[in-house]
Design an enzyme around this catalytic site. Structure first.
Site, PDB file in Angstrom:
ATOM      1  N   THR A 292      36.385  28.139  48.374  1.00 49.83           N
ATOM      2  CA  THR A 292      37.536  28.462  47.825  1.00 49.83           C
ATOM      3  C   THR A 292      37.242  29.413  46.617  1.00 49.83           C
ATOM      4  OG1 THR A 292      38.376  26.180  48.571  1.00 49.83           O
ATOM      5  CG2 THR A 292      39.544  27.359  46.696  1.00 49.83           C
TER       6      THR A 292
ATOM      7  N   GLN B 128      25.609  46.074  33.831  1.00 45.88           N
ATOM      8  CA  GLN B 128      25.775  46.460  32.521  1.00 45.88           C
ATOM      9  C   GLN B 128      26.687  47.837  32.272  1.00 45.88           C
ATOM     10  OE1 GLN B 128      25.513  45.092  29.588  1.00 45.88           O
ATOM     11  NE2 GLN B 128      23.895  43.435  30.275  1.00 45.88           N
TER      12      GLN B 128
ATOM     13  N   ASN C 250      19.726  45.744  30.796  1.00 48.15           N
ATOM     14  CA  ASN C 250      20.228  44.819  29.915  1.00 48.15           C
ATOM     15  C   ASN C 250      19.573  44.862  28.357  1.00 48.15           C
ATOM     16  OD1 ASN C 250      18.946  43.605  32.072  1.00 48.15           O
ATOM     17  ND2 ASN C 250      18.804  41.694  30.463  1.00 48.15           N
TER      18      ASN C 250
ATOM     19  N   HIS D 237      32.016  38.582  33.253  1.00 45.67           N
ATOM     20  CA  HIS D 237      32.082  38.343  31.630  1.00 45.67           C
ATOM     21  C   HIS D 237      31.130  39.296  30.985  1.00 45.67           C
ATOM     22  CE1 HIS D 237      27.659  36.510  31.243  1.00 45.67           C
ATOM     23  NE2 HIS D 237      27.964  36.727  32.721  1.00 45.67           N
TER      24      HIS D 237
ATOM     25  N   SER E 199      29.415  41.847  37.275  1.00 50.35           N
ATOM     26  CA  SER E 199      30.035  40.485  36.859  1.00 50.35           C
ATOM     27  C   SER E 199      31.059  40.815  35.749  1.00 50.35           C
ATOM     28  CB  SER E 199      28.814  39.847  35.998  1.00 50.35           C
ATOM     29  OG  SER E 199      29.306  38.705  35.727  1.00 50.35           O
TER      30      SER E 199
ATOM     31  N   CYS F 219      18.164  35.672  28.182  1.00 50.62           N
ATOM     32  CA  CYS F 219      17.996  34.853  29.338  1.00 50.62           C
ATOM     33  C   CYS F 219      16.777  34.475  29.373  1.00 50.62           C
ATOM     34  CB  CYS F 219      18.234  35.495  30.702  1.00 50.62           C
ATOM     35  SG  CYS F 219      19.823  36.291  30.469  1.00 50.62           S
TER      36      CYS F 219
ATOM     37  N   ALA G 265      26.945  37.934  38.665  1.00 50.83           N
ATOM     38  CA  ALA G 265      26.010  38.855  39.279  1.00 50.83           C
ATOM     39  C   ALA G 265      24.494  38.359  39.687  1.00 50.83           C
ATOM     40  CB  ALA G 265      25.607  40.016  37.952  1.00 50.83           C
ATOM     41  N   THR G 266      24.215  37.179  39.079  1.00 46.09           N
ATOM     42  CA  THR G 266      22.918  36.506  39.754  1.00 46.09           C
ATOM     43  C   THR G 266      23.143  36.119  41.131  1.00 46.09           C
ATOM     44  OG1 THR G 266      22.726  35.584  37.514  1.00 46.09           O
ATOM     45  CG2 THR G 266      21.701  34.362  39.536  1.00 46.09           C
TER      46      THR G 266
HETATM   47  C1  LIG Z   1      24.168  39.307  32.911  1.00 49.28           C
HETATM   48  C2  LIG Z   1      23.431  40.046  33.861  1.00 49.28           C
HETATM   49  C3  LIG Z   1      23.117  39.569  35.021  1.00 49.28           C
HETATM   50  C4  LIG Z   1      23.513  38.108  35.354  1.00 49.28           C
HETATM   51  O1  LIG Z   1      24.880  38.013  35.433  1.00 49.28           O
HETATM   52  P1  LIG Z   1      25.634  36.673  35.609  1.00 49.28           P
HETATM   53  O2  LIG Z   1      27.171  37.148  35.817  1.00 49.28           O
HETATM   54  O3  LIG Z   1      25.600  36.021  34.282  1.00 49.28           O
HETATM   55  O4  LIG Z   1      24.875  35.895  36.721  1.00 49.28           O
HETATM   56  C5  LIG Z   1      22.501  40.122  36.056  1.00 49.28           C
HETATM   57  N1  LIG Z   1      22.037  41.402  35.889  1.00 49.28           N
HETATM   58  C6  LIG Z   1      22.226  42.006  34.655  1.00 49.28           C
HETATM   59  C7  LIG Z   1      21.582  43.260  34.509  1.00 49.28           C
HETATM   60  C8  LIG Z   1      22.850  41.521  33.491  1.00 49.28           C
HETATM   61  O5  LIG Z   1      22.933  42.088  32.456  1.00 49.28           O
END
Ligand SMILES: *Cc1c(COP(=O)(O)O)cnc(C)c1O
Length: 376
Positions: A239, A178, A150, A200, A198, A319, A70-71
């Site tokens: 890739t 989220q 988050n 994870h 994202s 973070c 997500a970053t």
């Molecule tokens: C965790 C998070 C991100 C970052 O996601 P990554 O996949 O770890 O880069 C961005 N925005 C929100 C709201 C998040 O909770």
């Protein structure tokens, strides 16, 4: 160890791991090498995953771009749209409580002559939609408002925000990291033009995410951040990490049941009733069912966590806690510094049990009581 830090990251769902395994071993093809069966196999798996992610948010698979998380998706959305030579407008509206991936990107844009307006939030973390409407000017190109926060779990009304943006002819990006695959999202009904997610955070693997980019009504123009082989329709060269992509596809199809919300309520209610001077940050706002952010009066969150080594929680945004300053999200909600320092985020996941919640409650009650007694 009891893990209640799922907003930071989640363990892999065994069904996700099973789906990924073959692509880490025998089925190792490059999804861009479609001139032989191994490459075709990988490409087919990637397209299946793309369709799984797309259907989760009511999108067309061609609107899904794989990223590293997500970053990157937030960076691509904001820098990509503002970097497109098609657009002449240079104003962005966002919110003070966004994730750093959005806020820091906005700071970079500001260095490139983009005007950024940061909307404030009220004590419960909500934005004022009238204020959003006034913030939008003739120069506004993009509004970026996250779906679920988050740190606090506060949910913004993205359908209403999307409708207002569409009326005013402004593009709408939402960081839905989220909420994606947890609560229903329909990019068409909600008038979303760009969306970040994202894997994870939903029991999928780390290092993979998506950006949804609307293709029609309107077609969003976006410049790539990474140049190279022209993968992902030219939007993201490199890739593909096929096992991770396959994992995200499966993770998107697995449901989060209502049980989690019941457990969160159990945790929150037990702590509020068994301890004095506990405040629920974001109380009164719509909130994610997985999250509760509590301030324990007279207690330092970092010290509290040190007393509970077997409980994984977060004393601020995971973070930003490296910076050792109280949360800017709680600060924006008007929370004073002491209360912000006494805040702890508990975030639950698919595999959290009632027994874990009950042990966590006892652990926190004991630790808070001991810390307060030591101060007297
Ligand atoms: C965790 C998070 C991100 C970052 O996601 P990554 O996949 O770890 O880069 C961005 N925005 C929100 C709201 C998040 O909770």
């Amino acid at each position: 160890m009891i893990y209640l830090d799922h907003n930071a990251t989640t363990p892999l769902d065994p069904r996700v791991l099973d789906a990924m395994m073959p692509f880490l071993t025998d089925r190792f093809g490059n999804a861009a090498s479609r001139h032989h069966p191994l490459g075709c196999d990988a490409a087919t798996a990637v397209e299946t995953a793309r369709a799984q992610v797309a259907s989760t948010i009511g999108a067309d698979p061609r609107e899904i771009v794989w990223t590293s998380g997500a970053t990157e998706s937030d960076n691509l959305a904001l820098q990509g749209v503002l970097g497109s030579p098609v657009y002449k407008k240079r104003h962005v509206v966002t919110v003070a409580t966004e994730h750093r991936a959005v806020l820091d990107t906005c700071e970079v844009l500001a260095l490139r002559d983009v005007d950024v307006t940061y909307l404030p939030v009220d004590a419960a973390g909500r934005i004022d939609l009238d204020r959003l409407a006034t913030a939008i000017t003739r120069e506004t190109l993009l509004v970026s408002v996250m779906h679920g926060n988050n740190e606090t779990g506060v949910i913004h009304p993205i359908a209403q925000i999307g409708a207002r943006c569409r009326e005013r002819g402004v593009l709408f990006h939402t960081d839905a990291t989220q909420t994606f695959a947890k609560i229903p999202i329909d990019v068409n009904a909600m008038r979303i033009d760009l969306l970040s997610a994202s894997a994870h955070k939903i029991h999928g693997p780390k290092g993979v995410g998506v950006l949804y980019v609307r293709r029609r009504d309107p077609r969003v123009r976006c410049q790539p951040l990474l140049h190279g082989g022209g993968h992902e329709r030219g939007l993201r060269s490199g890739t593909l990490n096929v096992p991770a992509v396959v994992g995200m596809g499966v993770a998107a199809t697995l449901s989060f049941d209502e049980r989690i919300g019941t457990l969160r309520d159990r945790l929150e209610q037990a702590l509020v009733s068994r301890l004095d001077d506990v405040e629920v940050n974001g109380h009164g706002a719509a909130r994610l069912a997985t999250t509760t952010n509590l301030s324990f009066g007279g207690v330092d969150g970092a010290k509290l966590m040190k007393r509970m080594p077997d409980l994984a929680v977060s004393s601020s945004s995971a973070c930003t806690s490296a910076l050792l300053q109280p949360s800017y999200v709680l600060g924006a909600m008007g929370c004073d510094e002491a209360r912000a320092r006494g805040s702890v985020r508990f975030s639950l996941g698919r595999f959290t049990t009632e027994a874990e919640v009950d042990i966590a409650v006892d652990t926190v009650v004991e630790a808070v009581t001991a810390l307060r007694a030591a101060q007297e």
